[in-house]
Design a protein around this motif. Structure first.
Motif, short mmCIF file in Angstrom:
data_model
loop_
_atom_site.label_atom_id
_atom_site.label_comp_id
_atom_site.label_asym_id
_atom_site.label_seq_id
_atom_site.Cartn_x
_atom_site.Cartn_y
_atom_site.Cartn_z
N GLU A 127 -2.95 6.75 -0.05
CA GLU A 127 -4.30 6.72 0.49
C GLU A 127 -4.41 7.49 1.79
OE1 GLU A 127 -7.01 5.53 -0.89
OE2 GLU A 127 -5.89 4.96 -2.69
N ALA A 128 -3.47 7.27 2.68
CA ALA A 128 -3.50 7.93 3.99
C ALA A 128 -3.04 9.39 3.91
CB ALA A 128 -2.64 7.18 4.99
N TYR A 161 1.82 15.79 5.40
CA TYR A 161 0.51 15.14 5.53
C TYR A 161 -0.50 15.95 4.72
CZ TYR A 161 -3.87 13.44 7.52
OH TYR A 161 -5.14 12.92 7.67
N PHE A 189 -4.56 16.16 3.37
CA PHE A 189 -5.90 15.68 3.73
C PHE A 189 -6.95 16.42 2.91
CE2 PHE A 189 -4.46 18.96 6.65
CZ PHE A 189 -5.50 19.88 6.65
N TRP A 246 0.20 10.58 3.88
CA TRP A 246 1.43 10.99 4.54
C TRP A 246 2.65 10.63 3.69
CZ3 TRP A 246 4.97 7.20 5.35
CH2 TRP A 246 4.51 5.90 5.52
N THR A 306 5.87 6.99 0.96
CA THR A 306 4.58 7.67 1.00
C THR A 306 3.43 6.68 1.00
OG1 THR A 306 3.20 9.30 -0.15
CG2 THR A 306 4.58 7.90 -1.51
N ASP A 307 2.35 7.08 1.61
CA ASP A 307 1.10 6.32 1.58
C ASP A 307 0.07 7.20 0.87
OD1 ASP A 307 -1.38 5.12 2.03
OD2 ASP A 307 -0.77 4.32 3.98
N ASN A 343 0.81 -1.22 0.00
CA ASN A 343 0.00 0.00 0.00
C ASN A 343 0.85 1.27 0.00
OD1 ASN A 343 -2.42 -1.46 0.09
ND2 ASN A 343 -2.29 -1.64 2.34
#
Length: 853
Positions: free
Chosen positions: A804-805, A851, A853, A807, A801-802, A760
């Motif tokens: 989906e999340a 991060y 969002f 970060w 890096t993620d 992921n």
């Protein structure tokens, strides 16, 4: 035009060969890059301009904090951080050291013209992209773009709520944070708020830098930036949108990066001053053997250390420290505010755009401009500037037989620049004369001057593209400009902290009352010297019993040493300048195929004349200088290959500039502005982007540049020529056929971007390498003091890096080869034979966490 003719066929042949090889090959698709260089939103591949575009995300990820960091990896593009300002060069065309000179390469913030060099110091924050347009851009962007334009576009409010928090920490105490919030307030109203903070301790250790507790030794340049921007968008109706943006920035520097690079004093005075500098460094516990490294030894401490090394030069008759030696710490304090109000509305099928802009800034710069340990030269400069502008454009919808754009531009600005330049002249007093007079002979002195300038500009412009058929287009552009400038200027002399001249036994003919020969520190007090005399023997004259004190000071200091003369251009003596010019551009485009376009452009450009902000009224120098005029020719190709997996663009160019404005260092303490003659820049530029695999993208850009003076009869002598008499400093020498400054013959950039999926997560890595050939950095073209050798610089970034999340954690390495590069080399003022350099950032590593969002 021989270079263009000889390479034109080669350029087209290469493109045709690459296009043929790509036939039938499938590849990954590149994302389309949309730019606004033609005042319309278009694909970069459809714009008939030689240009580069860097997206805001890449700028943030690479921790690029200001304009000079960005141009470190752009071929034939240089931003020069100078002790008294920043200056931009493209293709070796630009403007240098003088606050009165406007830029040959202009900056634009969201469509607002930012012609002052100081505005290029603004920190980068939350950008959509930066567009670098090469060659004259006079029609749509206006005057003062004969070398090109750099357009900074900030990120806009979004339809959906989103945000970003990013923090960075690294070597040299580097810290940065970015916070962004963006989204809808209502169905028709959107907002975006961005804030940024940045601090660093600097990468050079100044052995003589003063700390708050009085100890010596600190890191420099210490920098503290704070910026905030609010952008509001309101859809008033389906046809009308209002956008309001306001940005405030403050940035403060403590210390500088200049250091002594060459120690080779050529005169007895230079030998003495160099010896004093070494002695001061030694008593302070530093290393007197200065070389180009991560250490410098620079201070203006009011003569405290000088008194320890040579008491006879720094001690008053009563045993106290002689007053008036330069004593201010090096710093740069800047405040800037930019407000933009934009209206986009439809008039039938056409779009009316109105952009009002207000920009203002103030700064205080203090420079220890002898760049050494001696308290010899100090410049305390301040500037206040504000401008208001309004641009109106009416744009056709596009896709018609004739696509057109017409507009008008209005600009008013006020500039007030002042400089107090202090000299520790007492340091040059021969000890034998000190003994003969019973005390100090030469006073410490200061010259104060200002430039107060008002500017009004109005222009009308238009561009029309005739779509001849499906594969051929012809564009004609015209712009008429009228500009008026008014300038007031005054220079006064004074004794820095007063002067007790009683010891000179002055006025032997009339006899001065006791105490009368103690002068204060004002200009009026200095004017009192006109009525007194000094013994002629002190000036080396034996035929007369006395000479005027004013003549004694002028011959030994003001005119003889500093090339400085009082003047007053205020009131009825103020200068007025009015100029008008018509610029034109003619462009032809032809589609070789659906994915390949060639273009041919001929255009003109003008950079306005003006007034020398640092004018010292030297004999033969002019306060006013004339406009620059440029002619430009380009042959370019833009191609999309490998089924959209590669873009390959190239441009041949030749730019000819007449009445070139140059700022020439006189070897003492002044930069004199003049129209040098003419230059010609020609060469080849290319850029390529290739999605080599699903996970690997390769980007490359390069330039071959041949930029030389074709006429420069009064090029300044080299310092060694002045000392040995092989060049007459008053007449200069011819530089015709010699390379212009900031004009490396070869420069190139190669970048690899790779993404490795990991369940992921993703491992994202970037390797960026840049090469620049050697080039001159100062107008006297001295091969010893004003030349930067070729260099290579490598940056890298690796991030986990993620997606989906939201970060990401990254490690960023800059200048990993630890190259010692300078964009500002020159002679040390008043010390013939020595030279300084301005070291650019050394190797550093930082960790960045983000991060979204």
């Amino acid at each position: 035009m021989s270079l263009l003719k000889s390479k034109a066929k080669l350029t087209l042949a290469v493109a045709a060969a690459v296009s043929a090889m790509s036939a039938g090959v499938s590849a990954q698709q590149l994302e389309e890059v949309v730019v606004t260089a033609t005042k319309r939103a278009e694909s970069l591949q459809d714009v008939p301009i030689s240009m580069l575009a860097v997206d805001g995300e890449s700028i943030r990820e690479a921790a690029i904090t200001k304009m000079e960091d960005l141009t470190n990896s752009l071929p034939a593009v240089t931003v020069v951080p100078n002790p008294i300002g920043n200056f931009i060069f493209i293709r070796g065309i630009g403007s240098s050291t003088n606050q009165g000179i406007e830029q040959s390469v202009s900056m634009f913030h969201d469509g607002i013209y930012m012609g002052r060099h100081q505005l290029s110091r603004a920190p980068f924050m939350d950008l959509a992209r930066v567009e670098v347009l090469r060659g004259p851009q006079s029609i749509l962007f206006g005057k003062n773009t004969i070398g090109g334009a750099m357009s900074v576009i900030s990120a806009k409010p979004t339809e959906e709520f989103e945000g970003l928090v990013s923090v960075l920490g690294g070597d040299y105490g580097e810290q940065e944070y970015n916070v962004v919030l963006s989204g809808p307030i209502s169905d028709t109203f959107r907002a975006r708020l961005a804030a940024r903070g940045y601090q660093t301790d600097g990468y050079i250790f100044n052995e003589l830098g003063r700390n708050d507790d009085g100890t010596l030794g600190r890191d420099e340049t210490q920098r503290d930036d704070q910026s905030i921007r609010l952008t509001l968008e309101w859809d008033v109706s389906d046809d009308t949108t209002l956008t309001l943006k306001h940005e405030d920035s403050s940035f403060e520097d403590l210390g500088r990066t200049q250091q002594m690079a060459i120690i080779n004093p050529l005169t007895p005075t230079a030998v003495g001053l160099t010896g004093l500098a070494k002695g001061i460094i030694t008593v302070a516990g530093g290393n007197p053997d200065e070389v180009v490294d991560d250490r410098r030894a620079v201070t203006n401490d009011g003569g405290v250390l000088l008194q320890r090394v040579a008491p006879v030069l720094a001690t008053d008759r009563d045993g106290s420290l002689l007053p008036g030696f330069p004593d201010l710490d090096e710093l740069s304090n800047n405040n800037m505010a930019i407000t933009t109000f934009t209206v986009d509305t439809s008039i039938g099928d056409n779009t009316l755009t109105a952009i009002y802009g207000h920009a203002e800034y103030d700064y205080l710069d203090i420079c220890d401009c002898d760049f050494a340990a001696i308290p010899l030269v100090q410049v305390e400069a301040a500037e206040e500037y504000q401008q208001d502008s309004l641009e109106l454009r009416l744009t056709s919808p596009g896709g018609e037989k004739v696509d057109w754009l017409v507009g008008a531009y209005f600009h008013d600005s006020d500039l007030y620049y002042t400089s107090g330049e202090s000299f520790g002249a007492a340091i040059a007093t021969p000890p034998t004369l000190i003994g003969a007079t019973g005390g100090q002979l030469l006073p410490n002195i200061t010259r104060n001057y200002f430039l107060d300038q008002q500017q009004e500009q109005a222009s009308v412009f238009g561009s029309a593209t005739w779509n001849v058929d499906e594969t051929n287009r012809v564009t004609l552009g015209l712009r008429y400009t009228q500009e008026d400038k008014t300038a007031a200027r005054k220079l006064d002399k004074r004794f820095t902290d007063g002067w007790d001249a009683t010891r000179l036994n002055v006025n032997p003919q009339t006899g001065a009352p006791a105490g009368e020969l103690v002068f204060g520190s004002t200009a009026a007090e200095y004017d009192r010297v006109a009525q007194y005399f000094v013994p002629a023997i002190l000036a080396g004259v034996t035929a007369v019993p006395a000479i005027p004190m004013e003549a004694f000071l002028n011959g030994g200091l003001w005119e003889g040493l500093l090339n400085t003369y009082e003047h007053d251009f205020t009131g009825a003596n103020a200068y007025n300048r009015s100029e008008s010019f018509l610029d034109w551009s003619l462009n032809y485009e032809h589609d070789l195929s659906e994915d390949t376009m060639v273009f041919l452009t001929a255009s003109t450009g003008v950079k306005g004349g003006g007034f020398d902000a640092r004018y010292l009224n030297a004999p033969g120098a002019n306060f006013e200088y004339e406009e620059e005029k440029a002619k430009n020719f380009e042959l370019g190709i833009k191609s999309t290959l490998l089924d959209g997996g590669m873009t390959l663009n190239a441009t041949l160019f030749r730019t000819e500039v007449d009445d070139l404005q140059v700022s020439i260092f006189d070897g003492k303490t002044a930069f004199l502005v003049d129209n040098a003659g003419a230059m010609a820049a020609q060469g080849l530029e290319f850029d390529m982007k290739w999605a080599a695999t699903e996970n690997l993208t390769i980007t490359a850009a390069g330039a071959y540049l041949d930029n030389k003076y074709t006429k420069f009869d009064n090029s300044p002598c080299w310092v060694s020529q002045t000392v040995d008499g092989s060049c007459n400093a008053a007449l200069g020498q011819s530089a015709a056929g010699k390379a212009n400054i900031f004009s490396p013959k070869q420069s190139a950039n190669l970048r690899f971007d790779h993404v490795m999926p990991m369940d992921n997560l993703e491992l994202r890595s970037t390797l960026d390498a840049f090469f620049s050939g050697g080039h001159f950095t100062a107008a006297d073209l001295d091969p010893v003091y004003a030349y930067q050798q070729s260099y290579q610089r490598v940056n890298a970034r690796i991030a986990l890096t993620d997606p989906e999340a939201g970060w990401e954690l990254a490690v960023i390495g800059k200048n990993l080869t630890d190259e010692k590069v300078s964009t500002n080399n020159n002679d040390q003022p008043l010390v013939p034979g020595n030279g300084f350099t301005s070291l650019q950032p050394l190797k550093s590593v930082a960790v960045q966490a983000t991060y979204k969002f």
